[in-house]
Design a protein around this motif. Structure first.
Motif, PDB file in Angstrom:
ATOM      1  N   ASP A  29       0.843  -1.187   0.000  1.00  0.00           N
ATOM      2  CA  ASP A  29       0.000   0.000   0.000  1.00  0.00           C
ATOM      3  C   ASP A  29       0.883   1.244   0.000  1.00  0.00           C
ATOM      4  N   HIS A  30       0.976   1.907  -1.154  1.00  0.00           N
ATOM      5  CA  HIS A  30       1.788   3.118  -1.319  1.00  0.00           C
ATOM      6  C   HIS A  30       3.247   2.888  -0.919  1.00  0.00           C
ATOM      7  N   LEU A  31       3.740   1.674  -1.158  1.00  0.00           N
ATOM      8  CA  LEU A  31       5.148   1.388  -0.899  1.00  0.00           C
ATOM      9  C   LEU A  31       6.043   2.070  -1.915  1.00  0.00           C
ATOM     10  N   PHE A  32       5.699   1.933  -3.196  1.00  0.00           N
ATOM     11  CA  PHE A  32       6.590   2.417  -4.249  1.00  0.00           C
ATOM     12  C   PHE A  32       6.703   3.938  -4.250  1.00  0.00           C
ATOM     13  N   SER A  33       5.625   4.632  -3.924  1.00  0.00           N
ATOM     14  CA  SER A  33       5.703   6.093  -3.911  1.00  0.00           C
ATOM     15  C   SER A  33       6.608   6.595  -2.795  1.00  0.00           C
TER      16      SER A  33
END
Length: 709
Positions: free
Chosen positions: A635-639
């Motif tokens: 959950d929103h790791l890459f950002s």
């Protein structure tokens, strides 16, 4: 006349120059105002959309075709920028070792820009990113520490570099490119070497040998780990607890080990773990009951919920405790050549690979209700009791340390010689390979651990001792000597990523705002009871809990096509408060909550709720075997990885390594990231089962296949 004209023109020059300077200043001010206005509105718009994903429950209603059109339009709007190094050759390609991933020179230029300016840009955008997390990711407390502390030596080096080049970085401030290069092409290859399909990058050296402590490859891993021949997915739970496919884990040393153990049976294609058999004679159930009889306050499943089991054998200890609502994390040691931790994970029981050496374990302080070391041959008394200092750090105040030895009496081990690891910091400072170990009783007395009970069991033929860590600091005043000394007040007790173990004693927390001052509520009440030391964050935890409960019930369990009967091992790759894991607590699964080292330190909260977790830096491989997990949740790791990893695509490669074939990945993030990420997953031949897009955010649900290059 010529002289007069020359004089007049000379007088005009300063006026013209002043006019030009004034114009430039006005333009700059106008540019800053416009940029600030647009960036603020954009940030607010994105973060306000995060809570709307709890109504996704029907995959057929997801506008897949429309989303694909948006992907193409987004690519047209955001083409890869040309190189900024002044070179005319924009088609220069870069070949990565082992992976042969061809990238344009634009990607190389962007990566160099990230390396040179990443830290400066993080500081510049820190306020916007925190605000985005608070509104969009369940509400992280801004008053909490910024992130988990990494190795202090590394920090000093980075600080020195940033200090020397600070002025130069301030002048550049170039805008960073996208996380993934949309123009990159991927040509995957298998990893080589003797380690084959069991490759753990930070454990294995070249040639198949193992490191003494975690040591990751300098070149990012850009190859794919092979599959065992005739690989088969694990059986559904609970059948897999007692039966796994042997060929999925087979290797010569394991085969030789099986022949010497009565609690392991090889029958045709299956490796069987008979419930009545155990490495403890008389069975694990009898062994666990005897421990509770020795210390009635233990109360498995009520007072004791989270346990660390050091060393892996059959994992019968953890498997038996599961029936008592106790979640046990098995710590498979790196020097285990038989790979028993892999068997534990294959059975659907929590495990991670680690090392007891010169560094702290990747856990916060005071979180384990109990620590167990069965048939233990760990040299606790070596190196001045260094490992016991680490146990004192991670064990909850008032928690239990349970140790059993096959010799019947732990005191028989005192005064014996122990091997010192020459590759460790301690080994490098001592002369020779052997040192005399100090007695366990003396060491335990020096750290004020109280021995509650000791007993030699005639049936199991092991001697068991149960110690308890002090619940307050009063007992320390009774020590005759101040050895070992107390740790300094400025010591960061939760710093646990490449952090050396310090030869000092941590005091028991006493302030009301510190975790560990009170014992948690009994399970399962502690899952939804938030203690006073959390302060104002309790409201945010409640909102986060309700948020994920709605998503799990309305979307994940029914609406995205996952067969949950085959899901047992789950990883939340960027956990915050453990809301995702808590919402799945009624399911027959367990969740490894990973708190990235650059995120706020919320891992103590996760343990307080009776859940498991670990610190990790996703720019490096995770310490586990290939094919360990059935489902990955990001959950929103890459950002949050932007400006951190030199090659962010290595995170996707690592996901492919630790996810089993047939396993699932649920990824939620900004559309600008998901668009390119979908292309990368397709290059790995993952099947995109569902996509959903709304405004500037979206979700991808993908399933890994058995494809290998």
């Amino acid at each position: 006349m010529a002289g007069v004209r020359l004089g007049r023109s000379t007088k005009r020059v300063p006026l013209v120059l002043c006019a030009k300077v004034t114009l430039v200043v006005l333009l700059a001010i106008g540019f800053i105002v416009i940029r600030y206005t647009f960036s603020s509105s954009s940030s607010a718009e994105v973060s306000s959309q995060r809570s709307s994903f709890d109504d996704i429950f029907d995959p057929e209603s997801s506008p897949v075709a429309k989303e694909e059109e948006e992907v193409e339009e987004n690519k047209k709007r955001n083409p890869s920028s040309p190189p900024k190094d002044g070179s005319e050759n924009g088609s220069l390609e870069k070949e990565m070792k082992e992976g042969e991933i061809e990238e344009k020179a634009a990607a190389a230029a962007k990566n160099e820009t990230r390396d040179a300016e990443g830290q400066q840009e993080n500081e510049k955008q820190g306020g916007e990113e925190k605000a985005e997390v608070v509104e969009g990711e369940g509400g992280i407390d801004e008053d909490m520490e910024d992130g988990v502390d990494v190795n202090t030596e590394v920090e000093k080096v980075d600080e020195g570099r940033s200090g020397a080049n600070g002025k130069e970085k301030n002048k550049k401030k170039k805008k960073l490119g996208p996380l993934f290069d949309p123009g990159a092409r991927y040509n995957w290859k298998l990893c080589g070497g003797r380690h084959g399909h069991n490759y753990i990058p930070c454990v294995y050296m070249e040639g198949g040998r193992r490191h003494h402590e975690r040591s990751c490859p300098q070149i990012p891993l850009m190859c794919l780990v092979s599959l065992p021949q005739e690989y088969k997915p694990p059986l559904p739970w609970p059948e897999r607890e007692s039966k796994i496919f042997y060929k999925d884990v087979a290797h010569p040393k394991l085969s030789a080990f099986i022949k010497t153990q009565s609690w392991l049976n090889l029958s045709e294609e299956f490796l069987l773990f008979p419930r009545e058999e155990s490495e403890y004679k008389g069975g694990a159930q009898r062994y666990i009951n005897s421990i509770e009889e020795m210390a009635p306050d233990i109360e498995w499943g009520k007072n004791i919920r989270v346990v660390l089991d050091i060393g892996c054998t059959s994992a019968s200890f953890g498997a038996t405790l599961l029936k008592k609502n106790v979640i046990t994390l098995s710590l498979g040691l790196m020097n285990d050549q038989i790979d028993l931790a892999q068997l534990v994970l294959e059975r659907g029981i929590p495990a991670v690979v680690g090392d007891l050496g010169s560094r702290r374990l990747p856990f916060p302080s005071g979180v384990f209700d109990a620590i167990h070391c069965g048939k233990c041959n760990i040299p606790w008394q070596s190196s001045g009791g260094r490992l016991l200092f680490e146990m004192n750090r991670i064990l909850r105040p008032g928690g239990y340390f349970i140790i059993s030895t096959k010799h019947g009496d732990i005191d028989s081990e005192e005064g014996t010689t122990k091997h010192v690891d020459n590759n460790s910091e301690e080994g490098a400072t001592k002369h020779g390979d052997i040192e005399t170990g100090e007695g366990m009783s003396t060491l335990m007395a020096s750290i004020c651990w109280n021995i509650l009970a000791h007993k030699t069991d005639e049936v199991s033929e092991v001697g068991v001792r149960i110690y308890q860590r002090p619940a307050s600091n009063d007992i320390y005043e009774l020590r005759r000597t101040k050895e070992p000394p107390f740790c300094k007040e400025d010591d960061k007790i939760d710093a646990a990523w490449y952090t050396p173990i310090k030869s000092c004693l941590h005091k028991v927390p006493s302030a009301i705002e510190q975790h560990g001052t009170d014992w948690p509520e009994e399970w399962p009440k502690r899952l939804e009871t938030f203690p006073e030391w959390l302060g104002d964050s309790r409201e945010k935890l409640t909102a986060d809990h309700e948020h994920w409960k709605a998503i799990i019930n309305k979307s994940y369990l029914n609406g995205i096509g996952i067969d949950w009967s085959h899901i047992r091992n789950i990883m939340d790759m960027k956990a915050i408060y453990g809301g995702f894991a808590a919402a799945l607590s009624s399911q027959k699964v367990w969740v490894m909550n990973v708190v990235p080292v650059h995120s706020p330190n919320t891992l103590p909260i996760i343990y307080e709720r009776g859940l498991l977790g670990i610190y990790h830096d996703w720019c490096e491989p995770f310490s586990t075997y290939p094919r360990s997990y059935d489902l990955l949740h990001a959950d929103h790791l890459f950002s949050r990885l932007k400006n951190r990893c030199k090659q962010p695509v290595v995170v996707v490669v690592e996901m492919d390594r630790i996810l089993r074939p047939g396993g699932w990945a649920i990824i939620r993030d900004k559309l600008e990231i998901l668009n390119t990420l979908e292309t990368i997953l397709k290059s790995l031949h993952w099947e995109i089962r569902m996509t959903y897009a709304k405004d500037k955010e979206g979700i991808i649900c993908a399933q890994k296949t058995t494809w290998r290059p």
